[in-house]
Design a protein around this motif. Structure first.
Motif, mmCIF file in Angstrom:
data_model
loop_
_atom_site.group_PDB
_atom_site.id
_atom_site.type_symbol
_atom_site.label_atom_id
_atom_site.label_comp_id
_atom_site.label_asym_id
_atom_site.label_seq_id
_atom_site.Cartn_x
_atom_site.Cartn_y
_atom_site.Cartn_z
ATOM 1 N N ALA A 58 -10.130 -14.233 4.244
ATOM 2 C CA ALA A 58 -10.398 -13.747 2.886
ATOM 3 C C ALA A 58 -10.697 -12.250 2.903
ATOM 4 O O ALA A 58 -11.762 -11.806 2.482
ATOM 5 C CB ALA A 58 -11.559 -14.523 2.275
ATOM 6 N N LEU A 59 -9.739 -11.471 3.406
ATOM 7 C CA LEU A 59 -9.940 -10.026 3.452
ATOM 8 C C LEU A 59 -9.792 -9.422 2.061
ATOM 9 O O LEU A 59 -9.085 -9.964 1.204
ATOM 10 C CB LEU A 59 -8.929 -9.385 4.405
ATOM 11 N N SER A 60 -10.433 -8.298 1.849
ATOM 12 C CA SER A 60 -10.376 -7.648 0.538
ATOM 13 C C SER A 60 -9.076 -6.879 0.322
ATOM 14 O O SER A 60 -8.765 -6.512 -0.801
ATOM 15 C CB SER A 60 -11.567 -6.708 0.369
ATOM 16 N N THR A 61 -8.311 -6.670 1.351
ATOM 17 C CA THR A 61 -7.067 -5.906 1.244
ATOM 18 C C THR A 61 -5.921 -6.769 0.732
ATOM 19 O O THR A 61 -5.918 -7.980 0.916
ATOM 20 C CB THR A 61 -6.681 -5.297 2.604
ATOM 21 N N ARG A 62 -4.946 -6.124 0.112
ATOM 22 C CA ARG A 62 -3.694 -6.786 -0.278
ATOM 23 C C ARG A 62 -2.549 -6.303 0.629
ATOM 24 O O ARG A 62 -1.411 -6.706 0.455
ATOM 25 C CB ARG A 62 -3.348 -6.475 -1.736
ATOM 26 N N GLU A 85 -0.070 -6.277 3.312
ATOM 27 C CA GLU A 85 0.515 -7.377 4.086
ATOM 28 C C GLU A 85 0.473 -7.127 5.589
ATOM 29 O O GLU A 85 0.339 -8.071 6.364
ATOM 30 C CB GLU A 85 1.933 -7.662 3.618
ATOM 31 N N ASP A 86 0.590 -5.878 6.014
ATOM 32 C CA ASP A 86 0.540 -5.580 7.443
ATOM 33 C C ASP A 86 -0.843 -5.899 8.011
ATOM 34 O O ASP A 86 -0.956 -6.556 9.046
ATOM 35 C CB ASP A 86 0.906 -4.121 7.707
ATOM 36 N N ARG A 87 -1.889 -5.465 7.333
ATOM 37 C CA ARG A 87 -3.258 -5.748 7.794
ATOM 38 C C ARG A 87 -3.538 -7.249 7.768
ATOM 39 O O ARG A 87 -4.138 -7.793 8.696
ATOM 40 C CB ARG A 87 -4.284 -5.004 6.939
ATOM 41 N N LEU A 88 -3.111 -7.910 6.706
ATOM 42 C CA LEU A 88 -3.310 -9.353 6.618
ATOM 43 C C LEU A 88 -2.552 -10.086 7.717
ATOM 44 O O LEU A 88 -3.073 -11.025 8.328
ATOM 45 C CB LEU A 88 -2.870 -9.869 5.248
ATOM 46 N N SER A 111 -6.451 -16.679 1.671
ATOM 47 C CA SER A 111 -6.759 -16.640 0.242
ATOM 48 C C SER A 111 -5.587 -16.074 -0.546
ATOM 49 O O SER A 111 -5.155 -14.944 -0.279
ATOM 50 C CB SER A 111 -7.989 -15.778 -0.024
ATOM 51 N N ASP A 112 -5.064 -16.858 -1.474
ATOM 52 C CA ASP A 112 -4.149 -16.414 -2.526
ATOM 53 C C ASP A 112 -2.770 -15.919 -2.116
ATOM 54 O O ASP A 112 -2.001 -15.545 -2.983
ATOM 55 C CB ASP A 112 -4.815 -15.328 -3.387
ATOM 56 N N HIS A 113 -2.397 -15.917 -0.866
ATOM 57 C CA HIS A 113 -1.102 -15.390 -0.433
ATOM 58 C C HIS A 113 -0.174 -16.531 -0.043
ATOM 59 O O HIS A 113 0.068 -16.786 1.136
ATOM 60 C CB HIS A 113 -1.283 -14.416 0.732
ATOM 61 N N THR A 114 0.379 -17.187 -1.030
ATOM 62 C CA THR A 114 1.210 -18.371 -0.810
ATOM 63 C C THR A 114 2.384 -18.094 0.122
ATOM 64 O O THR A 114 2.648 -18.852 1.049
ATOM 65 C CB THR A 114 1.740 -18.904 -2.157
ATOM 66 N N LEU A 115 3.088 -17.005 -0.106
ATOM 67 C CA LEU A 115 4.265 -16.696 0.712
ATOM 68 C C LEU A 115 3.897 -16.316 2.137
ATOM 69 O O LEU A 115 4.614 -16.636 3.080
ATOM 70 C CB LEU A 115 5.086 -15.593 0.046
ATOM 71 N N LEU A 116 2.777 -15.615 2.307
ATOM 72 C CA LEU A 116 2.365 -15.226 3.651
ATOM 73 C C LEU A 116 1.950 -16.429 4.492
ATOM 74 O O LEU A 116 2.165 -16.432 5.706
ATOM 75 C CB LEU A 116 1.193 -14.245 3.592
ATOM 76 N N ALA A 117 1.364 -17.414 3.886
ATOM 77 C CA ALA A 117 0.875 -18.572 4.646
ATOM 78 C C ALA A 117 1.987 -19.223 5.456
ATOM 79 O O ALA A 117 1.832 -19.481 6.644
ATOM 80 C CB ALA A 117 0.233 -19.581 3.704
#
Length: 95
Positions: free
Chosen positions: A41-45, A47-50, A71-77
């Protein structure tokens, strides 16, 4: 009759983590306590950091048979091989 399920621990990462240290800290917590799931649940959006954080934490959690969700990143999961997504806005963002 089956025994009732017991409560399980669900951890949430801080909004900012230091990748040089946090995976080792998480590993020590997971080794010391039974945890069912960790939510990234990082505060950043960004994508590289996530992605970098997810890669590091996935190694730690999956080695211990602990689910890792984001958290909230359906495509990244799916792309990152995570176990699921926590939707903060219920299912409104999923079509």
């Amino acid at each position: 009759m089956d025994a009732p399920e017991e409560p399980q621990i669900y951890l949430i990462t801080p909004p900012e983590i230091e990748l040089a240290r946090f995976p080792a800290v998480l590993a020590s917590v997971l080794d010391a306590h039974p945890v069912a799931c960790v939510r990234l649940a990082l505060s950043t959006r960004d994508e590289d950091r996530l992605s970098r954080a997810a890669d590091a934490l996935r190694e730690v959690t999956h080695a211990r048979d602990v689910a890792l969700v984001i958290s909230d990143h359906t495509l990244l999961a799916e792309r990152l091989g995570l176990d699921g997504v926590h939707l903060g806005d219920a299912a409104r963002s999923v079509r």
